[in-house]
Design an enzyme around this catalytic site. Structure first.
Site, PDB file in Angstrom:
ATOM      1  CB  SER A   1      -0.950  -0.066   1.206  1.00  0.00           C
ATOM      2  OG  SER A   1      -1.905   0.925   1.129  1.00  0.00           O
TER       3      SER A   1
ATOM      4  CG  ASP B   1      -6.405  -1.776  -4.259  1.00  0.00           C
ATOM      5  OD1 ASP B   1      -6.772  -0.706  -3.731  1.00  0.00           O
ATOM      6  OD2 ASP B   1      -5.242  -2.217  -4.173  1.00  0.00           O
TER       7      ASP B   1
ATOM      8  CG  HIS C   1      -5.952  -1.551  -0.520  1.00  0.00           C
ATOM      9  ND1 HIS C   1      -4.917  -1.359  -1.394  1.00  0.00           N
ATOM     10  CD2 HIS C   1      -5.578  -0.948   0.639  1.00  0.00           C
ATOM     11  CE1 HIS C   1      -3.959  -0.676  -0.800  1.00  0.00           C
ATOM     12  NE2 HIS C   1      -4.334  -0.410   0.442  1.00  0.00           N
TER      13      HIS C   1
END
Ligand SMILES: *[C@@H]1O[C@H](CO)[C@@H](O)[C@H](O)[C@H]1NC(C)=O
Ligand SMILES: *[C@@H]1O[C@H](CO)[C@@H](O)[C@H](O)[C@H]1NC(C)=O
Ligand SMILES: *[C@@H]1O[C@H](CO)[C@@H](O)[C@H](O)[C@H]1NC(C)=O
Ligand SMILES: *[C@@H]1O[C@H](CO)[C@@H](O)[C@H](O)[C@H]1NC(C)=O
Ligand SMILES: *[C@@H]1O[C@H](CO)[C@@H](O)[C@H](O)[C@H]1NC(C)=O
Length: 400
Positions: free
Chosen positions: A189, A340, A370
Site C-alpha cells: 500500500s 482496489d 486492498h
C-alpha cells in the site's frame, strides 16, 4: 434503558446498515469479508464522529484502537527478534539464529497505513516478516518511520531512506551476515509507494545502487495526481479502502489544510505547474485494454488549486518518474488486486516499467481487494490474505 444498551443498539443499527452495502461478486468468504468491511466502516464512522466533536482526531482514534494489535519482539529457536534503531529510525530486526551455509539475503519491509497509521509491530506485519525470515533464511528489517500528520512529507520517506542507507553500509551487512547482492526493498500500500521511492532515490547513488537487487510492491499506491482512474470509480466504496478514506489520509501526508481533500475529491488539485507531468499517469495510455472497460478518460483539471505545499506532490509520486529514471530500476514484483482503488497505480507502473525494459513480475489477484495482508492472523484470517502472502513469499524465494 441504560446508555450502554442505547449505544449498543445504535451500533447494531449502523452495523446492519453497513453490512448491507454489497461487496463485489466473486469474493471468497463473502460473509466474513462483509463483516470485516462493515467493522472497518464502523470504525471509520466513529473516528469521523469523534473528530467532528473535537474529542480526538481521526488518526489518533485509529492509532489508539490499533495499539492493541502491537506485538513485542519475541525470539524463538529459529529467529532472534529485536527492536533497535538504524540511524535513529526505529526498526524491528529478524535475524535467523542457525549457522548460515552462506551469506543470507535480506528484506527491508515498509508497512502500509496511508502514511498516517500502522507499524511494523502490528500482528499481521510481524507475522509476515517472521515468516519471510524463516522461509528464506533471511534477515528482515521492519521500519517504523515517523507518521503523518505529525510528520508530513518528506519526513516518513526520509526516515525510510535513512534506515535503508544505514542497513546497506558494508560493515552493517557484514555484521548480520547479509549478501550485499541479495537485498530486496518491499512494501504494501503506502509502504509500496515508499519502497518504490526509496529504490528510485538510491539507484543513482554509487554507494548503494548495486546493493538493491529487487523491489516488491504489494497493492501499492504510487501517485496522488489522478484520483478518478477506473479503479477509483469502480471501488469508490471499498471494500476496506473507500476512495474517501484514501483521499482523507493521503492528503494528511502533505497537509492538514482541508481544502486539499476537497479539491482532490473533484480531481481538481493539480497545479498548473504540474500539468506536463499528467502524461506519466495517463491511464488511457498505460492501462491494458481489459481494465479500461467503458470508462472515458478525462484529464484532471489543473490551474484551479494552487497551494505552495503542492510543489512537493510531484516528488512523492514515484509514478511521475520519466522513462530514463525508470530504466535503471532493479528486478520488480508488483501485486495488484482487482477490487482496489489503488489497482490502476500498480497496473500503470507495471506497463511503464516494462516499456522501460525493467524485469517485472506482475501478479493480479482477480478476486482480491486492498489490505488483504492485514488478515493473516487469528481471529481475522482470510484465505485471500494467505494467498497474497504466499505469492509474495514465493516470488522472494525464487528471485532473491
Ligand atoms: C523453526 O524452523 C523449523 C524448520 O524450518 C520449523 O519446522 C519450525 O516450525 C520453526 N519454528 C518456529 C517457532 O517458527
Ligand atoms: C492521455 O492519453 C490519451 C490517449 O492516449 C490522449 O488522447 C490524451 O491527450 C492524453 N492526455 C494527457 C494529459 O496525457
Ligand atoms: C502557484 O504557486 C507557486 C508556488 O507557490 C507559484 O510559483 C506559482 O506562480 C503559482 N501559480 C499560479 C497559477 O498561481
Ligand atoms: C528525467 O528526469 C530527471 C530527473 O528529474 C532529469 O534529470 C532528466 O533530464 C529527465 N530525462 C528526460 C529524458 O526527460
Ligand atoms: C528476470 O529475472 C529473473 C531472475 O529473477 C530471470 O530468471 C529472468 O530470466 C529475467 N528475465 C529477463 C527477461 O531478463
Amino acid at each position: 434503558m441504560g446508555h450502554k444498551t442505547l449505544y449498543f443498539g445504535l451500533f447494531c443499527v449502523f452495523l446492519a446498515y453497513y453490512v448491507y452495502i454489497p461487496i463485489p461478486e466473486g469474493i471468497e468468504e463473502p460473509w466474513k469479508v462483509q463483516l470485516l468491511d462493515a467493522s472497518m466502516k464502523m470504525i471509520s464512522l466513529t473516528a469521523m464522529l469523534l473528530e467532528n466533536t473535537g474529542i480526538i482526531t481521526y488518526e489518533e482514534f485509529y492509532l489508539t484502537i490499533s495499539s492493541v494489535l502491537l506485538t513485542r519482539p519475541e525470539s524463538d529457536g529459529n529467529l532472534t527478534v529485536l527492536d533497535t534503531d538504524f540511524g535513529g529510525v526505529p526498526v524491528r530486526l529478524y535475524v535467523p539464529t542457525g549457522a548460515a551455509e552462506r551469506q543470507r539475503p535480506a528484506v527491508v519491509f515498509l508497512h502500509g497505513g496511508a502514511f498516517v497509521l500502522g507499524s511494523c509491530k502490528l500482528e499481521a506485519y510481524n507475522f509476515l516478516n517472521r515468516m519471510v525470515a524463516n522461509r528464506l533464511d533471511a534477515v528482515v528489517v521492519g521500519v517504523d518511520y515517523r507518521l503523518a500528520p505529525q510528520y508530513h512529507f518528506p519526513v516518513p520517506l526520509e526516515d525510510c531512506i535513512s534506515a535503508v542507507k544505514f542497513f546497506l553500509q558494508d560493515e552493517i551487512l557484514r555484521q548480520y551476515g547479509v549478501d550485499s547482492a541479495r537485498v530486496c526493498i518491499s512494501g504494501d500500500s503506502s509502504g509500496g509507494l515508499l519502497a518504490a521511492q526509496v529504490v528510485q532515490a538510491l539507484k543513482n547513488d554509487p554507494e548503494f545502487k548495486d546493493k538493491i537487487k529487487a523491489q516488491a510492491l504489494i497493492y501499492p499506491g504510487l501517485q496522488l495526481f489522478d484520483t478518478l482512474m477506473p479503479s477509483h470509480m469502480e471501488n469508490e466504496y471499498g471494500p476496506i479502502l473507500p476512495r474517501k478514506m484514501l483521499i482523507k489520509l493521503g492528503c494528511l501526508y502533505v497537509t492538514k489544510d482541508q481544502a486539499l481533500p476537497q479539491a482532490m475529491w473533484k480531481n481538481q488539485h493539480v497545479p498548473q505547474e504540474h500539468k506536463h507531468l499528467l502524461k506519466f499517469v495517463n491511464w488511457s495510455t498505460f492501462l491494458p485494454e481489459k481494465y479500461k472497460k467503458s470508462h472515458v478518460y478525462t484529464e484532471p483539471i489543473t490551474g484551479i488549486f494552487n497551494a505552495s505545499y503542492l510543489n512537493s506532490v510531484a516528488h512523492m509520486s514515484p509514478l511521475i518518474a520519466n522513462d530514463s529514471e525508470l530504466q535503471t530500476l532493479p528486478l520488480t514484483y508488483v501485486l495488484t488486486c482487482e477490487h482496489d482503488v489503488l489497482r490502476d497505480d500498480g497496473l500503470i507502473y507495471v506497463t511503464r516499467l516494462q516499456n522501460a525494459g525493467v524485469n517485472v513480475t506482475h501478479d493480479h489477484v482477480e478476486n482480491g481487494f486492498h489490505g488483504a495482508l492485514a488478515f493473516i492472523n487469528s481471529p481475522f484470517h482470510l484465505n485471500l490474505g494467505h494467498r497474497v502472502k504466499d505469492k509474495y513469499i514465493s516470488w522472494l524465494e525464487e528471485n532473491l
